[in-house]
Write an enzyme that holds these catalytic residues in place. Structure first.
Site, PDB file in Angstrom:
ATOM      1  N   GLU A 185     -16.259  71.940 106.740  1.00 32.30           N
ATOM      2  CA  GLU A 185     -15.210  71.749 107.738  1.00 32.30           C
ATOM      3  C   GLU A 185     -14.243  72.920 107.838  1.00 32.30           C
ATOM      4  OE1 GLU A 185     -13.425  69.955 103.972  1.00 32.30           O
ATOM      5  OE2 GLU A 185     -15.405  69.991 104.926  1.00 32.30           O
ATOM      6  N   ASP A 234     -10.759  60.916 107.105  1.00 31.35           N
ATOM      7  CA  ASP A 234     -11.229  61.733 105.986  1.00 31.35           C
ATOM      8  C   ASP A 234     -10.260  62.860 105.652  1.00 31.35           C
ATOM      9  OD1 ASP A 234     -11.745  63.210 108.246  1.00 31.35           O
ATOM     10  OD2 ASP A 234     -13.921  63.292 107.961  1.00 31.35           O
ATOM     11  N   HIS A 242     -13.238  67.968 102.496  1.00 31.32           N
ATOM     12  CA  HIS A 242     -11.981  67.322 102.905  1.00 31.32           C
ATOM     13  C   HIS A 242     -11.031  67.168 101.713  1.00 31.32           C
ATOM     14  CE1 HIS A 242     -13.565  66.582 106.900  1.00 31.32           C
ATOM     15  NE2 HIS A 242     -14.639  66.051 106.376  1.00 31.32           N
ATOM     16  N   ARG A 293     -27.464  60.175 105.783  1.00 34.71           N
ATOM     17  CA  ARG A 293     -27.788  61.559 106.122  1.00 34.71           C
ATOM     18  C   ARG A 293     -28.290  62.298 104.886  1.00 34.71           C
ATOM     19  NH1 ARG A 293     -22.135  63.215 108.792  1.00 34.71           N
ATOM     20  NH2 ARG A 293     -21.461  61.743 107.170  1.00 34.71           N
ATOM     21  N   LEU A 349      -6.710  66.843 114.407  1.00 33.50           N
ATOM     22  CA  LEU A 349      -7.265  67.742 113.394  1.00 33.50           C
ATOM     23  C   LEU A 349      -6.361  68.946 113.222  1.00 33.50           C
ATOM     24  CD1 LEU A 349      -9.582  68.737 111.521  1.00 33.50           C
ATOM     25  CD2 LEU A 349     -10.495  69.940 113.519  1.00 33.50           C
ATOM     26  N   ASN A 406     -17.139  58.365 107.059  1.00 32.01           N
ATOM     27  CA  ASN A 406     -18.425  59.021 107.342  1.00 32.01           C
ATOM     28  C   ASN A 406     -19.133  58.312 108.499  1.00 32.01           C
ATOM     29  OD1 ASN A 406     -18.775  56.790 105.514  1.00 32.01           O
ATOM     30  ND2 ASN A 406     -20.823  57.494 105.005  1.00 32.01           N
ATOM     31  N   TYR A 409     -19.456  68.874 103.140  1.00 30.31           N
ATOM     32  CA  TYR A 409     -18.114  68.482 103.572  1.00 30.31           C
ATOM     33  C   TYR A 409     -17.311  68.105 102.329  1.00 30.31           C
ATOM     34  CZ  TYR A 409     -19.689  68.164 108.435  1.00 30.31           C
ATOM     35  OH  TYR A 409     -20.174  68.442 109.687  1.00 30.31           O
ATOM     36  N   LYS A 443     -21.831  64.821 102.154  1.00 32.12           N
ATOM     37  CA  LYS A 443     -20.470  64.366 101.835  1.00 32.12           C
ATOM     38  C   LYS A 443     -20.028  64.863 100.468  1.00 32.12           C
ATOM     39  CE  LYS A 443     -18.143  62.279 103.974  1.00 32.12           C
ATOM     40  NZ  LYS A 443     -17.136  62.821 104.952  1.00 32.12           N
TER      41      LYS A 443
END
Length: 363
Positions: A117, A270, A95, A15, A240, A300, A93, A74
């Site tokens: 996120e 993640d 995390h 990505r 989550l 991912n 992202y 990421k």
């Protein structure tokens, strides 16, 4: 503003932070975009595609990183820590609840780190930048689960949809949020027997309006989890808690009770994962066998479908990127959703959920 788009470094992460159409919008707003060469190749975008909409192609990672705003997909890897700088805006992202080392480095270097996120629309408990990848990860979880249930991949040799005269495979989904709902859609479409466990009774009622009797909806507690997991051919972790580490719902002793060759896919990996025996893997080496059960822990997952995932992500992130580019940190004062996305700012850990994971890093 100068905006950098580095090439992703995570294993087989194809990505890219900005698509050419997003770059065009930012150029129309007067910003300069610096894209690392071949950053979009894996998602189907050539350097010429970016040049045609006004981006400058740069040949080294530091030339993309050394900008006012860096847009990624990421979290920065250890090899990229050297590019992080004081006063820089990083939008990606993160995390952090599962990554103390990165959290400490972001505090030390002074980068303003905004996590996709944790961008949250006030009053609605909506996570607009997590949702598109959750949809993709949920759908992929069943697609991958079906593959690794094949005997040649180490699985039980179960066809999820079954055939006339042979019962279908059983899919157990822990969590009825976006990931769990999308996983159930695909599993039901394949003809599997599906159970969703969730602690939110209102959510279970909503899921009944979606699936009716095609999915068994169960209140999540330790007894119900144990009974469901023992019989699962495919177990999907879809838990989550925004910004926090996922709770461990499936201990090793329970994994031992699963049938040999069953498959576990934890989409929450993640955020630390909700299965004790599961640890992060990669697209290059996605699975391992533990307690005779196949474990898949790629953090991912949407990177497997980068053409779709990049565009889906950009559809959601672009308005926020434009706002950050136009207003800088002032956008964090004006937009409450973006403000919720800030994890680290001015050498301080500021997001409450991440603070609760690392209280010793709060000053």
């Amino acid at each position: 503003m100068e905006i950098g788009v580095p090439k992703e470094s995570k294993d087989q992460e194809f990505r890219v932070g900005l698509s050419p159409s997003s770059v065009r919008v930012l150029r129309e707003n007067g910003h300069n975009i610096f894209v690392e060469t071949q950053a979009g190749t894996g998602a189907g975008f050539t350097d010429d595609d970016y040049k045609s909409v006004g981006a400058e192609i740069v040949s080294t990672p530091d030339a993309a990183w050394n900008r006012d705003l860096v847009v990624k997909v990421k979290e920065p890897l250890t090899s990229e820590y050297k590019f992080l700088q004081k006063g820089q805006l990083l939008f990606t992202y993160l995390h952090l609840a599962a990554d103390r080392k990165l959290t400490e480095h972001l505090i030390d270097c002074g980068t303003c780190a905004i996590a996709y996120e944790t961008v949250e629309q006030p009053g609605a408990n909506k996570l607009p930048l997590l949702s598109p990848m959750s949809i993709i990860a949920g759908r992929l979880s069943v697609q991958f689960g079906a593959r690794f249930l094949e005997r040649q991949q180490g699985g039980r040799g179960v066809l999820l949809g079954g055939v006339p005269g042979v019962k279908p495979g059983k899919v157990v989904i822990l969590g009825g949020g976006v990931v769990g709902t999308e996983a159930a859609k695909i599993a039901v479409g394949m003809g599997a027997a599906v159970q969703i466990l969730d602690v939110n009774v209102e959510r279970l009622s909503y899921l009944e309006t979606l699936f009716g009797s095609r999915v068994e909806l169960i209140y999540s507690n330790s007894a119900h989890i144990e009974a469901a997991v023992r019989e699962a051919d495919l177990l999907i972790g879809a838990v989550l808690i925004p910004g926090r580490r996922a709770p461990i719902l499936v201990k090793r002793d329970l994994v031992k009770q699963m049938r040999p060759g069953s498959v576990i896919i934890d989409v929450a990996v993640d955020q630390g994962g909700c299965v004790e025996t599961l640890h992060p893997t990669s697209h290059t080496s996605p699975i391992y066998l533990e307690e005779d059960v196949v474990h898949y822990g790629v953090p991912n997952m949407p990177g497997a479908v980068p053409w779709t995932a990049t565009q889906a992500l950009n559809n959601s992130t672009l308005p926020y990127v434009v706002e950050l580019a136009n207003l800088g940190t002032k956008a964090l004062e004006i937009n409450p959703a973006l403000a919720k996305g800030v994890n680290v700012q001015n050498h301080r850990l500021v997001h409450p959920a991440v603070q609760s994971v690392f209280p010793d890093l709060v000053n």
